[in-house]
Design a protein around this motif. Structure first.
Motif, short mmCIF file in Angstrom:
data_model
loop_
_atom_site.label_atom_id
_atom_site.label_comp_id
_atom_site.label_asym_id
_atom_site.label_seq_id
_atom_site.Cartn_x
_atom_site.Cartn_y
_atom_site.Cartn_z
N UNK A 39 -8.26 67.43 17.90
CA UNK A 39 -7.52 66.96 16.75
C UNK A 39 -6.94 68.25 15.73
N UNK A 40 -7.94 68.98 15.39
CA UNK A 40 -7.74 69.96 14.63
C UNK A 40 -6.61 71.15 15.19
N UNK A 41 -6.79 71.37 16.56
CA UNK A 41 -5.98 72.15 17.24
C UNK A 41 -4.57 71.68 17.27
N UNK A 42 -4.53 70.20 17.31
CA UNK A 42 -3.17 69.54 17.46
C UNK A 42 -2.43 69.90 16.15
N UNK A 43 -2.99 70.14 15.03
CA UNK A 43 -2.42 70.32 13.78
C UNK A 43 -2.16 72.07 13.48
N UNK A 44 -3.14 72.74 13.88
CA UNK A 44 -3.17 74.22 13.52
C UNK A 44 -3.24 75.13 14.76
N UNK A 45 -3.31 74.61 15.99
CA UNK A 45 -3.46 75.26 17.18
C UNK A 45 -2.16 75.88 17.53
N UNK A 85 11.02 73.47 21.05
CA UNK A 85 10.29 72.73 21.68
C UNK A 85 9.44 71.63 21.27
N UNK A 86 9.23 70.55 21.68
CA UNK A 86 8.46 69.54 21.55
C UNK A 86 6.96 69.92 21.09
N UNK A 87 6.33 69.64 20.11
CA UNK A 87 4.83 70.10 19.87
C UNK A 87 3.91 69.44 20.95
N UNK A 88 3.04 70.27 21.25
CA UNK A 88 2.05 69.76 22.61
C UNK A 88 0.95 69.06 21.81
N UNK A 89 0.43 67.96 22.39
CA UNK A 89 -0.88 67.37 21.77
C UNK A 89 -1.89 67.24 23.04
N UNK A 90 -3.15 67.45 22.72
CA UNK A 90 -4.05 67.60 23.65
C UNK A 90 -4.42 66.00 24.19
N UNK A 91 -4.41 65.23 23.37
CA UNK A 91 -4.68 63.67 23.76
C UNK A 91 -6.18 63.53 24.10
N UNK A 92 -6.94 64.02 23.15
CA UNK A 92 -8.58 63.90 23.45
C UNK A 92 -9.02 63.43 22.08
N UNK A 93 -10.04 62.38 22.35
CA UNK A 93 -10.81 61.95 21.37
C UNK A 93 -11.75 62.93 20.91
N UNK A 94 -11.42 63.85 20.29
CA UNK A 94 -12.45 65.29 19.87
C UNK A 94 -11.89 65.48 18.62
N UNK A 95 -12.84 66.05 17.67
CA UNK A 95 -12.27 66.76 16.66
C UNK A 95 -11.74 67.85 16.63
#
Length: 226
Positions: A15-21, A2-12
């Motif tokens: 952004x961290x969870x986009x990488x390691x969440x 499945x394609x990786x999900x991104x939160x789409x938020x301007x928040x540190x």
């Protein structure tokens, strides 16, 4: 996959969870914080993860600069995975999460969950309380199943390292399951000693300093709701 999900938020944090969440990612990082490892060894240490998912997670971590590969010494065809400096910088955060998560461990986890002696090395790092570092320069050695590691106190700083200590003032011997039970306050060191699940050799004053350093002094086991 499945394609990786991104939160789409301007928040540190986002952004961290986009990488390691994603599921399994933090546990992969936990294994690599212990040391470089081959793919098959990594898979064996993470029972339940499939090879395709592990490959995908490692690829994403490499794309973000957290993981790289290197040749295996004396094996020209082999390679192993290890953390970059960026990946290693996650150590304090992962140790903090591990320490926070200990309060949720249960006896069922201890009986039915997987356990590795190398996890004890991360556990003892998570347990160190910088406010309790003594002024005495000394070393404490831990022998957890087949893993040996130690804490060295020098000039008011406590550092954990794998391998035997030089002239330790205290040596602890136990199993991985018992060590984590003690760290999670599911079992007191005294009860473990009485049951024969824990052995401590060394100077009594040093034992007291060490138990304070890793947060085990005069703390009763936690009572967990069923």
């Amino acid at each position: 996959m499945a394609e990786k999900r991104y939160y789409g938020q301007f928040c540190g944090l986002a952004a961290a969870l986009d990488v390691i969440g994603e599921r399994w990612t933090l546990l992969i990082l936990r294994e690599l914080l212990i040391g470089p490892v081959r793919f098959n060894e990594l898979s064996e240490n993470l029972p339940g993860i499939g090879p395709n998912l592990l490959t995908d997670r490692l690829r994403l971590l490499a794309e973000h600069g957290l993981v790289r590969t290197e040749p295996v010494p004396e094996d020209g065809r082999g390679k192993r995975y290890l953390l970059t400096g960026l990946g290693t910088s996650l150590l304090p955060s992962i140790l903090g999460l591990a320490k926070w998560g200990m309060q949720f461990l249960t006896e069922d986890d201890a009986v039915n969950g997987a356990s590795r002696s190398a996890w004890g090395f991360l556990a003892v790092q998570a347990m160190i309380d910088p406010a309790e570092v003594s002024e005495v320069d000394e070393s404490y050695e831990f022998r957890v199943d087949d893993e040996v590691f130690h804490i060295a106190v020098r000039s008011g700083q406590a550092t954990a390292a794998r391998g035997a200590a030089t002239d330790p003032v205290m040596v602890v011997g136990t199993t991985a399951a018992t060590f984590i039970r003690i760290g999670a306050q599911m079992l007191s060191p005294f009860d473990a000693l009485v049951a024969g699940a824990l052995k401590i050799d060394g100077d009594p004053d040093a034992v007291q300093r060490c138990t304070r350093l890793i947060g085990l002094s005069a703390k009763p086991p936690l009572t967990r709701a069923r």
